[in-house]
Design a protein around this motif. Sequence first.
Motif, PDB file in Angstrom:
ATOM      1  N   ARG A 271       0.790  -1.024  -0.116  1.00  0.00           N
ATOM      2  CA  ARG A 271      -0.119  -0.348  -0.615  1.00  0.00           C
ATOM      3  C   ARG A 271       1.099   1.447  -0.083  1.00  0.00           C
ATOM      4  O   ARG A 271       1.612   1.459   0.785  1.00  0.00           O
ATOM      5  CB  ARG A 271      -0.930   0.459   1.358  1.00  0.00           C
ATOM      6  N   TRP A 272       0.628   1.887  -0.871  1.00  0.00           N
ATOM      7  CA  TRP A 272       1.323   3.662  -0.799  1.00  0.00           C
ATOM      8  C   TRP A 272       0.305   4.263  -1.437  1.00  0.00           C
ATOM      9  O   TRP A 272      -1.015   4.932  -1.224  1.00  0.00           O
ATOM     10  CB  TRP A 272       2.030   3.618  -1.641  1.00  0.00           C
ATOM     11  N   VAL A 273       0.852   6.113  -1.133  1.00  0.00           N
ATOM     12  CA  VAL A 273       0.148   7.202  -1.203  1.00  0.00           C
ATOM     13  C   VAL A 273       1.003   8.118  -1.997  1.00  0.00           C
ATOM     14  O   VAL A 273       2.142   7.650  -1.764  1.00  0.00           O
ATOM     15  CB  VAL A 273       0.085   7.989  -0.036  1.00  0.00           C
ATOM     16  N   THR A 274       0.835   8.782  -2.795  1.00  0.00           N
ATOM     17  CA  THR A 274       0.575   9.994  -3.533  1.00  0.00           C
ATOM     18  C   THR A 274       0.357  10.904  -3.408  1.00  0.00           C
ATOM     19  O   THR A 274      -0.872  11.510  -3.105  1.00  0.00           O
ATOM     20  CB  THR A 274       0.694  10.078  -5.368  1.00  0.00           C
ATOM     21  N   TYR A 275       0.880  12.060  -2.372  1.00  0.00           N
ATOM     22  CA  TYR A 275       0.400  13.252  -2.221  1.00  0.00           C
ATOM     23  C   TYR A 275       0.544  14.314  -2.733  1.00  0.00           C
ATOM     24  O   TYR A 275       0.784  14.379  -4.020  1.00  0.00           O
ATOM     25  CB  TYR A 275       1.875  13.432  -1.071  1.00  0.00           C
ATOM     26  N   ASN A 276      -0.914  14.847  -2.927  1.00  0.00           N
ATOM     27  CA  ASN A 276      -0.567  16.187  -3.745  1.00  0.00           C
ATOM     28  C   ASN A 276       0.049  17.821  -3.355  1.00  0.00           C
ATOM     29  O   ASN A 276      -0.297  18.448  -1.967  1.00  0.00           O
ATOM     30  CB  ASN A 276      -2.130  16.044  -3.205  1.00  0.00           C
ATOM     31  N   GLY A 277       1.495  17.525  -3.981  1.00  0.00           N
ATOM     32  CA  GLY A 277       1.489  18.704  -3.668  1.00  0.00           C
ATOM     33  C   GLY A 277       3.146  18.109  -3.050  1.00  0.00           C
ATOM     34  O   GLY A 277       3.599  16.911  -3.247  1.00  0.00           O
ATOM     35  N   TYR A 278       3.664  19.223  -2.247  1.00  0.00           N
ATOM     36  CA  TYR A 278       5.135  18.957  -1.107  1.00  0.00           C
ATOM     37  C   TYR A 278       4.631  17.787  -0.441  1.00  0.00           C
ATOM     38  O   TYR A 278       3.580  16.853   0.045  1.00  0.00           O
ATOM     39  CB  TYR A 278       5.239  20.266  -0.055  1.00  0.00           C
ATOM     40  N   ALA A 279       5.548  16.307  -0.351  1.00  0.00           N
ATOM     41  CA  ALA A 279       5.377  15.480  -0.335  1.00  0.00           C
ATOM     42  C   ALA A 279       5.913  15.666   1.711  1.00  0.00           C
ATOM     43  O   ALA A 279       7.026  15.824   2.032  1.00  0.00           O
ATOM     44  CB  ALA A 279       6.837  14.410  -0.550  1.00  0.00           C
ATOM     45  N   GLU A 280       4.544  15.460   2.281  1.00  0.00           N
ATOM     46  CA  GLU A 280       5.010  15.292   3.776  1.00  0.00           C
ATOM     47  C   GLU A 280       4.280  14.795   4.431  1.00  0.00           C
ATOM     48  O   GLU A 280       2.746  14.387   4.052  1.00  0.00           O
ATOM     49  CB  GLU A 280       3.999  17.029   3.857  1.00  0.00           C
ATOM     50  N   ALA A 281       4.753  14.122   5.481  1.00  0.00           N
ATOM     51  CA  ALA A 281       3.858  12.542   6.183  1.00  0.00           C
ATOM     52  C   ALA A 281       2.558  12.987   7.204  1.00  0.00           C
ATOM     53  O   ALA A 281       1.387  11.911   7.116  1.00  0.00           O
ATOM     54  CB  ALA A 281       4.939  11.379   6.941  1.00  0.00           C
ATOM     55  N   SER A 282       2.678  13.987   7.256  1.00  0.00           N
ATOM     56  CA  SER A 282       2.248  14.945   8.522  1.00  0.00           C
ATOM     57  C   SER A 282       0.604  15.263   7.043  1.00  0.00           C
ATOM     58  O   SER A 282      -0.627  15.226   7.785  1.00  0.00           O
ATOM     59  CB  SER A 282       2.753  16.492   9.292  1.00  0.00           C
ATOM     60  N   LYS A 283       0.153  14.869   5.992  1.00  0.00           N
ATOM     61  CA  LYS A 283      -0.655  15.065   5.705  1.00  0.00           C
ATOM     62  C   LYS A 283      -1.270  14.648   5.645  1.00  0.00           C
ATOM     63  O   LYS A 283      -2.577  14.327   5.436  1.00  0.00           O
ATOM     64  CB  LYS A 283      -0.149  15.859   3.994  1.00  0.00           C
ATOM     65  N   VAL A 284      -1.426  12.641   5.987  1.00  0.00           N
ATOM     66  CA  VAL A 284      -1.956  11.741   5.881  1.00  0.00           C
ATOM     67  C   VAL A 284      -2.688  11.976   7.234  1.00  0.00           C
ATOM     68  O   VAL A 284      -1.769  11.850   8.270  1.00  0.00           O
ATOM     69  CB  VAL A 284      -0.974   9.864   5.835  1.00  0.00           C
ATOM     70  N   SER A 285      -3.721  11.593   7.026  1.00  0.00           N
ATOM     71  CA  SER A 285      -4.701  11.707   8.291  1.00  0.00           C
ATOM     72  C   SER A 285      -4.560  10.084   9.120  1.00  0.00           C
ATOM     73  O   SER A 285      -4.368   9.282   8.320  1.00  0.00           O
ATOM     74  CB  SER A 285      -6.537  12.068   7.394  1.00  0.00           C
ATOM     75  N   ALA A 286      -5.542  10.344  10.533  1.00  0.00           N
ATOM     76  CA  ALA A 286      -5.554   9.559  10.978  1.00  0.00           C
ATOM     77  C   ALA A 286      -6.531   7.713  10.535  1.00  0.00           C
ATOM     78  O   ALA A 286      -5.114   6.658  10.874  1.00  0.00           O
ATOM     79  CB  ALA A 286      -5.593   9.355  12.632  1.00  0.00           C
ATOM     80  N   ASP A 287      -6.763   7.559   9.932  1.00  0.00           N
ATOM     81  CA  ASP A 287      -7.614   6.527   9.398  1.00  0.00           C
ATOM     82  C   ASP A 287      -6.864   6.546   7.576  1.00  0.00           C
ATOM     83  O   ASP A 287      -6.512   4.809   8.163  1.00  0.00           O
ATOM     84  CB  ASP A 287      -8.820   7.076   8.826  1.00  0.00           C
ATOM     85  N   TRP A 288      -6.475   7.180   7.239  1.00  0.00           N
ATOM     86  CA  TRP A 288      -5.778   6.470   6.123  1.00  0.00           C
ATOM     87  C   TRP A 288      -4.457   5.821   6.684  1.00  0.00           C
ATOM     88  O   TRP A 288      -3.867   5.111   5.777  1.00  0.00           O
ATOM     89  CB  TRP A 288      -5.028   7.910   4.908  1.00  0.00           C
ATOM     90  N   TYR A 289      -3.897   6.550   8.108  1.00  0.00           N
ATOM     91  CA  TYR A 289      -2.643   5.936   7.860  1.00  0.00           C
ATOM     92  C   TYR A 289      -2.634   4.653   8.721  1.00  0.00           C
ATOM     93  O   TYR A 289      -2.337   4.088   8.674  1.00  0.00           O
ATOM     94  CB  TYR A 289      -2.211   7.108   9.333  1.00  0.00           C
ATOM     95  N   GLY A 290      -3.814   4.637   9.679  1.00  0.00           N
ATOM     96  CA  GLY A 290      -4.070   3.053  10.066  1.00  0.00           C
ATOM     97  C   GLY A 290      -4.614   2.336   8.680  1.00  0.00           C
ATOM     98  O   GLY A 290      -3.996   0.945   9.278  1.00  0.00           O
ATOM     99  N   TRP A 291      -5.040   2.566   7.535  1.00  0.00           N
ATOM    100  CA  TRP A 291      -5.057   1.774   6.555  1.00  0.00           C
ATOM    101  C   TRP A 291      -3.626   1.924   6.170  1.00  0.00           C
ATOM    102  O   TRP A 291      -3.411  -0.300   6.047  1.00  0.00           O
ATOM    103  CB  TRP A 291      -6.112   2.262   5.812  1.00  0.00           C
ATOM    104  N   LEU A 292      -2.290   2.276   5.946  1.00  0.00           N
ATOM    105  CA  LEU A 292      -1.598   2.141   4.959  1.00  0.00           C
ATOM    106  C   LEU A 292      -1.076   1.359   6.115  1.00  0.00           C
ATOM    107  O   LEU A 292       0.398   0.812   5.707  1.00  0.00           O
ATOM    108  CB  LEU A 292      -0.561   3.547   5.238  1.00  0.00           C
TER     109      LEU A 292
END
Length: 130
Positions: free
Chosen positions: A51-72
């Motif tokens: 599983r992975w994420v592509t960020y909208n704009g600048y790549a900053e891990a704190s942009k991921v909310s808690a629910d998506w963080y749990g899924w990732l």
Amino acid sequence: MLSKIFGWWNGATIGTLFTIAKRGRLVGADENGNRYYESRDNISYDGRRRRWVTYNGYAEASKVSADWYGWLHYTFAEPPTVQPLPRRSWEKDHLPNLTGTPLAWRPPGSLANEGKRPAATGDYQAWTPE
């Protein structure tokens, strides 16, 4: 075009986009525009799909909310698009880490706070050499 080839910090590169198109399946997106993927075919060594994420704009891990963080991180089996986390009335909306941005909190008296320092309260006495 060059920013897509070399600019990994500001969105996905061409190589990442190619890998996503070939091996990934879009699972969902969050309110910040980040997009979340799961591999179609590649099962990792522990038997789980990557599983992975592509960020909208600048790549900053704190942009991921808690629910998506749990899924990732495989805490939740289902993504928030299928089974969202229950939201309490006292919970605030997710905010990324704002340190180093114009929206960062600056305490009173901070040099970064427009250069204004509050006046002394009267209990301060300047040191003078004897």
